[in-house]
Scaffold this motif. Structure first.
Motif, short mmCIF file in Angstrom:
data_model
loop_
_atom_site.label_atom_id
_atom_site.label_comp_id
_atom_site.label_asym_id
_atom_site.label_seq_id
_atom_site.Cartn_x
_atom_site.Cartn_y
_atom_site.Cartn_z
N GLU A 1 21.92 26.29 93.39
CA GLU A 1 21.38 26.05 94.74
C GLU A 1 22.07 24.88 95.41
OE1 GLU A 1 19.34 27.91 96.68
OE2 GLU A 1 19.64 29.33 95.03
N ALA A 2 22.35 23.84 94.67
CA ALA A 2 23.02 22.67 95.25
C ALA A 2 24.43 23.04 95.72
CB ALA A 2 23.08 21.54 94.23
N PHE A 3 25.16 23.80 94.92
CA PHE A 3 26.54 24.13 95.27
C PHE A 3 26.63 24.98 96.54
CE2 PHE A 3 27.47 23.79 90.49
CZ PHE A 3 27.68 22.43 90.59
N LYS A 4 25.62 25.76 96.81
CA LYS A 4 25.61 26.59 98.02
C LYS A 4 25.65 25.73 99.28
CE LYS A 4 23.23 30.51 95.99
NZ LYS A 4 22.00 31.33 95.97
N ASN A 5 25.23 24.47 99.18
CA ASN A 5 25.18 23.57 100.33
C ASN A 5 26.33 22.56 100.35
OD1 ASN A 5 22.67 24.63 101.36
ND2 ASN A 5 21.71 23.67 99.59
N LEU A 6 27.35 22.78 99.53
CA LEU A 6 28.44 21.81 99.42
C LEU A 6 29.82 22.48 99.61
CD1 LEU A 6 27.06 19.90 96.31
CD2 LEU A 6 27.04 19.10 98.68
N LEU B 1 32.37 21.66 101.24
CA LEU B 1 33.51 20.76 101.32
C LEU B 1 33.77 19.99 100.02
CD1 LEU B 1 32.94 19.34 104.91
CD2 LEU B 1 34.37 21.28 104.21
N LEU B 2 33.02 20.34 98.98
CA LEU B 2 33.16 19.65 97.69
C LEU B 2 34.56 19.84 97.13
CD1 LEU B 2 31.47 18.10 95.51
CD2 LEU B 2 31.14 20.32 94.41
N GLU B 3 35.22 18.73 96.80
CA GLU B 3 36.56 18.76 96.23
C GLU B 3 36.59 18.32 94.78
OE1 GLU B 3 39.51 16.80 98.61
OE2 GLU B 3 38.72 17.65 100.46
N GLU B 4 35.63 17.49 94.38
CA GLU B 4 35.59 16.98 93.01
C GLU B 4 34.15 17.01 92.51
OE1 GLU B 4 36.46 12.94 90.46
OE2 GLU B 4 37.61 13.30 92.28
N LEU B 5 33.98 17.53 91.31
CA LEU B 5 32.67 17.59 90.67
C LEU B 5 32.78 16.95 89.30
CD1 LEU B 5 29.72 18.54 90.54
CD2 LEU B 5 30.58 20.75 89.73
N SER B 6 31.99 15.92 89.08
CA SER B 6 32.01 15.21 87.81
C SER B 6 30.59 15.17 87.25
CB SER B 6 32.55 13.79 88.03
OG SER B 6 32.62 13.11 86.81
N LEU B 7 30.40 15.81 86.09
CA LEU B 7 29.09 15.85 85.45
C LEU B 7 29.19 15.22 84.07
CD1 LEU B 7 28.12 19.55 86.24
CD2 LEU B 7 27.39 17.50 87.46
N ALA B 8 28.24 14.38 83.77
CA ALA B 8 28.18 13.76 82.44
C ALA B 8 26.81 14.05 81.85
CB ALA B 8 28.42 12.26 82.53
#
Length: 158
Positions: A7-12, A14-21
């Motif tokens: 759901e979050a990604f559907k609203n992003l 222009l996202l160029e970098e995704l960093s998850l820890a």
């Protein structure tokens, strides 16, 4: 946290970098990311524990990366349980990949053709046995079994 990312990604867009820890990415999350975040160039999925790209099967997530994120140029998969079949899918699908960090991915066997392919295809490559020095997600626990395990893997490679 599995599955909530879609759901979050559907609203992003222009996202160029995704960093998850310390989080999971399910294959469906990766599919949604590919569909709704066409500008994504960098994906980092790192963990202090072994095996967290996807809660159930890191190879399924790796297959989804190869299929849905062909535009990636930088991929960091620190300490997950990806195997050769998953890495092959990533290399096949992500033809623009310039940097690949596989530190701590101890289920990979890169001694043969796949290791050679990685070396030829990827400009900046970190193998599973490379040092975590300087890595911001190189956790040290009081029960740091992983570091002990890595030391054993490095010993077998040298």
């Amino acid at each position: 946290m599995c599955g909530i990312w879609s759901e979050a990604f559907k609203n992003l867009p222009l996202l160029e970098e995704l960093s998850l820890a310390g989080s999971y990415l399910l294959p469906k999350d990766i599919e949604v990311t590919g569909r709704y975040c066409p500008l994504l160039k960098t994906l980092k999925v790192n963990s202090k524990q072994y095996g967290v790209l996807c809660e159930n099967d890191d190879n399924e997530a790796a297959l989804a990366i190869g299929k849905n994120l062909p535009q990636l140029t930088h991929l960091q998969l620190v300490r997950n349980s990806i195997e050769n079949i998953g890495l092959e899918a990533i290399l096949d699908g992500c033809c623009h990949l310039e940097s690949l960090d596989l530190r701590g991915c101890v289920k990979l066997d890169l001694k043969g053709d796949l290791g050679e392919r990685c070396s030829q295809q990827i400009k900046y490559l970190k193998f599973p046995h490379h040092s975590f020095e300087g890595h911001t997600f190189a956790y040290v626990d009081e029960f740091d079994e992983f570091e002990y395990w890595i030391m054993g893997v490095v010993d077998t490679l040298t």
